[in-house]
Design an enzyme around this catalytic site. Structure first.
Site, PDB file in Angstrom:
ATOM      1  CB  SER A 131      -4.224  -5.417 -25.964  1.00 57.87           C
ATOM      2  OG  SER A 131      -3.119  -5.542 -26.658  1.00 57.87           O
ATOM      3  CB  SER A 180      -7.095  -8.745 -30.500  1.00 56.64           C
ATOM      4  OG  SER A 180      -6.508 -10.002 -30.772  1.00 56.64           O
ATOM      5  N   GLY A 181      -3.946  -7.468 -31.362  1.00 58.01           N
ATOM      6  CA  GLY A 181      -2.937  -7.392 -32.141  1.00 58.01           C
ATOM      7  C   GLY A 181      -3.240  -8.413 -33.366  1.00 58.01           C
ATOM      8  CB  SER A 182      -3.111 -12.284 -32.888  1.00 60.72           C
ATOM      9  OG  SER A 182      -4.292 -12.446 -31.905  1.00 60.72           O
ATOM     10  N   GLY A 183      -5.837 -10.496 -33.462  1.00 58.84           N
ATOM     11  CA  GLY A 183      -7.399 -10.556 -33.715  1.00 58.84           C
ATOM     12  C   GLY A 183      -7.697 -11.922 -33.483  1.00 58.84           C
ATOM     13  CD  GLU A 214       1.282  -4.965 -25.594  1.00 54.52           C
ATOM     14  OE1 GLU A 214       1.183  -6.268 -25.750  1.00 54.52           O
ATOM     15  OE2 GLU A 214       2.375  -4.283 -24.970  1.00 54.52           O
TER      16      GLU A 214
END
Length: 191
Positions: free
Chosen positions: A42, A81-84, A158
């Site tokens: 990312s 950020s995928g998860s945050g 991503e």
């Protein structure tokens, strides 16, 4: 696998809210300077986005580089950020927020550490259950079940983030009436 990934990216693109994109775009256009950050792959997407913003004429920086200056009140921090919840990114976002910068988040989890403090969020729902697209001859869910190696370790987030950020650049080019020739003038000539 490419067709399967393309279908998944298309279904995610269809789910992105226009209001989120409009707010995100407005925040970018209103910022003095733009700082981007991501971790791992990312982070590579974030760097590519910072480069395109520079090509568009924005002053952009990648957090963590040695030449990145102090962030200020009228600047924008954008996290990929995928998860945050990535701690290093969340810590930087909280610092930037405390300074008064605008916080942008591209994520699949708006109810996250960064999501809670973000001013603008674009949700890329890579964590959703697979959906069936009636225009295709097969069920994505079934295909994903048949291919255990499909898009491991956040690949869809991503890849979709990269496609989204490139599309956002195209959108900003239209709004600002910036030509590809103008971008080319800013492209490096010392490689």
């Amino acid at each position: 696998m490419m067709r399967l990934m393309a279908q998944k990216i298309q279904s995610i693109a269809d789910s992105i809210a226009d209001e989120e994109v409009d707010a995100f775009t407005h925040a970018i256009l209103s910022a003095n300077r733009i700082y981007v950050m991501g971790a791992g792959r990312s982070g590579l997407v974030a760097k590519a986005f910072a480069m395109r913003l520079m090509h568009l004429g924005f002053t952009s920086f990648v957090v963590g580089e040695t030449i990145t200056p102090a962030i200020e009140k009228n600047d924008m921090f954008i996290a990929f950020s995928g998860s945050g919840n990535t701690k290093s990114i969340a810590d930087v976002a909280q610092t930037a927020k405390g300074i008064g910068s605008t916080i942008g988040l591209i994520t699949s989890n708006k109810d996250s550490t960064i999501g809670i403090i973000a001013d603008v969020i674009v949700v890329i729902e890579s964590q959703r259950d697979a959906v069936t697209d009636e225009s295709h001859e097969y069920d994505i869910r079934q295909m994903m079940g048949e291919h255990k190696s499909f898009a491991p370790l956040g690949t869809i987030f991503e890849t979709t983030s990269m496609v989204f950020s490139d599309a956002l650049v195209s959108h900003i080019m239209e709004i600002t009436q910036t030509s590809e020739g103008e971008l080319k003038k800013r492209h490096t000539n010392i490689e």
